[in-house]
Write an enzyme that holds these catalytic residues in place. Structure first.
Site, short mmCIF file in Angstrom:
data_model
loop_
_atom_site.label_atom_id
_atom_site.label_comp_id
_atom_site.label_asym_id
_atom_site.label_seq_id
_atom_site.Cartn_x
_atom_site.Cartn_y
_atom_site.Cartn_z
N HIS A 116 36.75 -16.33 -3.12
CA HIS A 116 36.78 -14.88 -3.30
C HIS A 116 38.04 -14.41 -4.01
O HIS A 116 38.15 -13.23 -4.38
CB HIS A 116 36.64 -14.19 -1.94
N LYS A 118 40.92 -13.75 -6.85
CA LYS A 118 40.92 -13.43 -8.27
C LYS A 118 42.33 -13.69 -8.81
O LYS A 118 43.25 -12.90 -8.58
CB LYS A 118 40.53 -11.97 -8.53
N ASP A 123 50.01 -19.66 -19.58
CA ASP A 123 51.18 -20.41 -20.06
C ASP A 123 52.26 -20.57 -19.00
O ASP A 123 53.43 -20.82 -19.33
CB ASP A 123 51.79 -19.73 -21.30
N HIS A 312 36.45 -0.83 -3.75
CA HIS A 312 36.53 -2.29 -3.72
C HIS A 312 37.96 -2.77 -3.50
O HIS A 312 38.24 -3.97 -3.49
CB HIS A 312 35.97 -2.87 -5.03
N LYS A 314 41.61 -3.76 -1.92
CA LYS A 314 42.15 -4.47 -0.75
C LYS A 314 43.67 -4.37 -0.84
O LYS A 314 44.36 -5.33 -1.18
CB LYS A 314 41.72 -5.94 -0.73
N ASP A 319 55.51 2.32 4.89
CA ASP A 319 56.84 2.92 4.81
C ASP A 319 57.32 3.06 3.37
O ASP A 319 58.53 3.04 3.11
CB ASP A 319 57.86 2.12 5.63
#
Length: 404
Positions: A116, A118, A123, A312, A314, A319
């Site tokens: 899951h 990404k 380089d 979508h 996350k 603070d």
């Protein structure tokens, strides 16, 4: 048991990217400048709309001699359009599928352990991490064209953390190749063979520029060494919060310890704001989240449901200094089963920028969920919530997991 988390290191340059409309141009620009290597991992690789521009950039890079390696999840990306399969093969784009789904689909217990995360590294000098798939903001594979862009984030990184992203992507690629070779299939699950030439090592990065001062760490989650790092990082940051916690999470079904940490923070006077999915997307994730809202609302947690489009994201800001951007939902599928990757940051300018975008999405504070209305939800909705939660618990039991 101590929370064993990697230390945050300085010397990073960070750029917050919202949606594919900001990520894709940055990603394409990096790929266009690649001289040696591009490694990309994603759950979904779609070829509709703006996402095809990423595919074209990968093709162009491979044709000019850059080693391009792509790993996609077998459930999130069940297939590649034939024309693109041909283009990638001719260009020399190396492509592997993580855990292809068999004939039983999700009924097979092992099929719930997905890739899951990404990640992209170019380089060995620049990396990307977040929740954004190679998927156009205004296109959804299940729901078609969207009226408003999907709400999601990624971060572009330079500095020491890039080497960790490179090592993680390289390790997964090699493990997939070894696994397929052991099965007697040189690259079973891979659509296109890798380039036979080795990638030459690149020189050491120059000293970080003056503006590259952010402290950051890469948190990986897998089913071997790093089973609880991301959740532990959340709990530690929540436990140390003094004034404000803002969390935006697409599929929010936290376990008991995380729920108690949020409720405890609210009770000691910390403003806790949750921005959660307000649109129906998937039955289990949508309904299973709602039974846990009651205790949080009672503790004083403010819950906002995002409805302009699919949420979508996350991400979190605590603070106005600590922040995280990544792929991990706060639900058992992410925290117990999937391979995930989050970047954790301690940097006031970055955290303030993310905080501002989240507060804009939250909108009017008066729109927060009303505890009284929550307590009077229709019986039909409660039944669906109980059913969804039961399905989730059963799915976890089949995996030998207990979370709720």
């Amino acid at each position: 048991m101590p929370l064993r988390l990697p230390p945050l290191r300085g010397g990073h340059g960070l750029r917050l990217l919202e949606g594919s409309r900001e990520l894709f141009p940055a990603l394409i620009a990096a790929i266009e400048q690649a001289k040696r290597e591009v490694r990309l991992e994603t759950y979904i690789f779609d070829f509709t709309g703006a996402s095809s521009e990423v595919a074209y950039a990968l093709e162009r890079a491979a044709r000019r001699g850059v080693a391009v390696q792509v790993v996609v999840d077998g459930f999130g990306t069940p297939g590649v359009p034939p024309d693109w399969a041909h283009r990638f093969e001719q260009a020399g784009v190396a492509w592997q599928v993580y855990a292809p789904v068999g004939s039983l689909g999700v009924l097979w217990p092992g099929s719930w352990r997905r890739l899951h995360r990404k990640l992209c590294v170019v380089d060995g000098t620049m990396a990307f991490c977040g929740g954004i798939n190679i998927l156009d903001d205004l296109h959804d594979p299940n729901h078609g064209t969207l009226e408003a862009p999907r709400f999601d984030f990624a971060v572009q990184v330079t500095g020491p953390l890039v080497a960790e992203v490179h090592a993680a992507t390289q390790q997964l690629w090699q493990r997939l190749r070894a696994r397929h070779s052991l099965r007697g299939q040189a690259l079973s699950g891979a659509l296109f063979p890798p380039r036979p030439t080795a990638v030459p090592p690149w020189p050491q990065d120059p000293a970080p520029a003056a503006e590259q001062r952010a402290r950051a760490a890469l948190l990986l989650r897998d089913n071997l060494r790093y089973r609880a790092r991301i959740e532990r990082a959340y709990r530690r940051a929540i436990g140390r919060a003094q004034s404000e916690i803002i969390i935006a999470n697409a599929y929010f079904v936290p376990g008991r310890k995380l729920r108690e940490a949020l409720a405890s923070a609210a009770r000691r006077g910390v403003q806790v704001k949750l921005l959660l999915q307000g649109r129906y997307e998937y039955f289990m994730q949508y309904y299973a989240a709602r039974p846990i809202y009651g205790a949080l609302l009672q503790a004083g947690v403010a819950i906002h449901e995002y409805s302009p489009s699919f949420l979508h994201a996350k991400v979190a800001v605590i603070d106005a200094r600590w922040a995280t951007v990544g792929s991990s939902n706060l639900d058992p599928l992410s925290l117990l089963l999937a391979r995930e990757a989050n970047v954790v940051v301690e940097d006031a300018p970055f955290a303030l920028q993310l905080r501002q975008r989240l507060l804009q999405a939250i909108g009017d504070p008066a729109a927060a969920m009303d505890p009284a209305q929550y307590g009077t939800r229709p019986l039909r909705q409660r039944v669906l919530e109980g059913l969804a939660l039961g399905v989730m618990r059963l799915a976890l039991a089949v995996q030998g997991k207990r979370y709720l």
